[in-house]
Design a protein around this motif. Structure first.
Motif, short mmCIF file in Angstrom:
data_model
loop_
_atom_site.label_atom_id
_atom_site.label_comp_id
_atom_site.label_asym_id
_atom_site.label_seq_id
_atom_site.Cartn_x
_atom_site.Cartn_y
_atom_site.Cartn_z
N GLY B 102 0.77 -1.13 0.03
CA GLY B 102 -0.10 0.02 -0.07
C GLY B 102 0.83 1.09 -0.04
N ALA B 103 2.35 1.18 0.47
CA ALA B 103 2.90 2.34 0.56
C ALA B 103 3.36 2.90 -0.83
CB ALA B 103 4.17 2.16 1.44
N ARG B 104 3.10 1.97 -1.59
CA ARG B 104 3.51 2.57 -3.08
C ARG B 104 2.46 3.51 -3.60
NH1 ARG B 104 4.46 -3.29 -6.20
NH2 ARG B 104 6.71 -3.46 -5.48
N ALA B 105 1.21 3.72 -2.84
CA ALA B 105 0.68 4.97 -3.29
C ALA B 105 0.87 6.41 -2.70
CB ALA B 105 -0.74 4.46 -2.76
N TYR B 106 1.94 6.20 -1.89
CA TYR B 106 2.22 7.45 -1.15
C TYR B 106 3.31 8.18 -2.13
CZ TYR B 106 1.18 4.81 3.14
OH TYR B 106 0.40 4.26 4.14
N GLY B 107 3.12 9.45 -2.25
CA GLY B 107 3.81 10.35 -2.77
C GLY B 107 4.60 11.53 -1.74
N TYR B 108 5.37 11.19 -1.12
CA TYR B 108 5.83 12.08 -0.23
C TYR B 108 6.99 12.85 -0.61
CZ TYR B 108 2.76 9.57 3.18
OH TYR B 108 1.71 9.02 3.80
N THR B 109 7.87 12.24 -1.57
CA THR B 109 8.87 13.24 -2.08
C THR B 109 8.70 13.87 -3.34
OG1 THR B 109 10.68 11.51 -1.30
CG2 THR B 109 11.26 12.95 -2.94
N PHE B 110 8.79 15.17 -3.30
CA PHE B 110 8.50 15.98 -4.40
C PHE B 110 9.60 16.39 -5.34
CE2 PHE B 110 4.16 17.23 -3.34
CZ PHE B 110 4.01 16.83 -2.11
N GLY B 111 9.39 16.58 -6.52
CA GLY B 111 10.37 16.90 -7.52
C GLY B 111 10.56 18.28 -7.29
N SER B 112 11.59 18.90 -8.07
CA SER B 112 12.05 20.50 -7.62
C SER B 112 11.03 21.40 -8.45
CB SER B 112 13.39 20.65 -8.16
OG SER B 112 13.59 20.28 -9.39
N GLY B 113 10.27 20.92 -9.22
CA GLY B 113 9.02 21.76 -9.85
C GLY B 113 9.52 22.14 -11.45
N THR B 114 8.47 22.53 -12.29
CA THR B 114 8.96 23.27 -13.53
C THR B 114 7.91 24.24 -13.81
OG1 THR B 114 9.25 20.92 -14.61
CG2 THR B 114 8.42 22.79 -16.07
N ARG B 115 8.71 25.45 -14.12
CA ARG B 115 7.86 26.78 -14.16
C ARG B 115 7.66 26.94 -15.50
NH1 ARG B 115 5.14 29.86 -11.42
NH2 ARG B 115 6.69 30.00 -9.56
N LEU B 116 6.30 26.79 -15.80
CA LEU B 116 5.84 26.81 -17.35
C LEU B 116 5.52 28.31 -17.50
CD1 LEU B 116 5.19 26.00 -20.05
CD2 LEU B 116 3.21 25.22 -19.17
N THR B 117 6.03 28.90 -18.51
CA THR B 117 5.44 30.22 -18.96
C THR B 117 5.12 30.05 -20.42
OG1 THR B 117 7.04 31.16 -17.35
CG2 THR B 117 6.12 32.86 -19.04
N VAL B 118 3.73 30.58 -20.83
CA VAL B 118 3.32 30.49 -21.99
C VAL B 118 3.20 32.05 -22.58
CG1 VAL B 118 1.45 29.63 -23.72
CG2 VAL B 118 2.18 28.13 -21.73
N VAL B 119 3.76 32.22 -23.68
CA VAL B 119 3.75 33.58 -24.09
C VAL B 119 3.13 33.59 -25.68
CG1 VAL B 119 6.03 34.35 -22.94
CG2 VAL B 119 5.92 33.05 -25.41
#
Lengths: 113, 119
Positions: B102-119
């Motif tokens: 069941g622990a596979r459903a956990y998502g406790y570690t986050f990535g560093s993120g992606t800043r998306l800018t649409v122009v």
């Protein structure tokens, strides 16, 4: 309704001072509570995790407490540093983790020199 | 400890084009990964749950045809923002966790993120 509230919304302190952030939740069933630090433009980084039976957990200058009876948690930061400036997010999860994460709105901490 | 890598960290694209964001678990296998969106000064909002080898589960209000998720291996999930528009500009973050059962459903570690800018 499962909710997580945090206070204060924002906080400004001087470098070297201590501070305490609060988290109240109504999530049920409860699996664990985590405090995350999120720097601007970065992903959240886990500071502490506590399960139902744990009352306190420390990670360096960060100490989290949990009162599962009153559904309250606090994060105490000792001897604050400029690098502590960030948003601190309280996340409460149910048994299946990510699919049942309830995020608090965060407390924005600014540490000034 | 568990490390989740996200790429790119920043991307600027023209309106109408598609953008792919990658989320990798570097030192563990992740059956389940999660994709979030975060607007300025707001908390993370779960967009979808990415399941290895099967279709993603989208949260209410998230357009599955707009945000395509592929989880082809136990270490990689991708989010493609199709026909991007300025209102899609946001901070996108993934999360995952090691674990068994069941622990596979956990998502406790986050990535560093992606800043998306649409122009």
């Amino acid at each position: 309704k499962n909710q997580v509230e945090q206070s204060p919304q924002s906080l400004i302190i001087l470098e070297g001072k201590n501070c305490t952030l609060q988290c109240n939740y109504t999530v049920s069933p409860f699996s664990n509570l985590r405090w995350y630090k999120q720097d601007t433009g970065r992903g959240p980084v886990s500071l502490t995790i506590m399960t139902f039976s744990e009352n306190t957990k420390s990670n360096g200058r960060y100490t989290a407490t949990l009162d599962a009876d009153t559904k309250q948690s606090s994060l105490h930061i000792t001897a604050s540093q400029l690098s502590d400036s960030a948003s601190y997010i309280c996340v409460v999860s149910g048994p299946t983790g990510g699919q049942n994460f309830v995020f608090g709105p965060g407390t924005r901490l600014s540490v000034l020199p | 400890g568990a490390v989740v890598s996200q790429h790119p960290s920043r991307v600027i694209c023209k309106s109408g084009t598609s953008v792919k964001i990658e989320c990798r678990s570097l030192d563990f296998q992740a059956t389940t990964m999660f994709w979030y969106r975060q607007f300025p000064k707001q908390s993370l909002m779960l967009m979808a749950t990415s399941n290895e080898g099967s279709k993603a589960t989208y949260e209410q209000g998230v357009e599955k045809d707009k945000f395509l998720i592929n989880h082809a291996s136990l270490t990689l999930s991708t989010l493609t923002v199709t026909s991007a528009h300025p209102e899609d500009s946001s901070f996108y973050i993934c999360s995952a966790s090691p674990g068994t059962g069941g622990a596979r459903a956990y998502g406790y570690t986050f990535g560093s993120g992606t800043r998306l800018t649409v122009v």
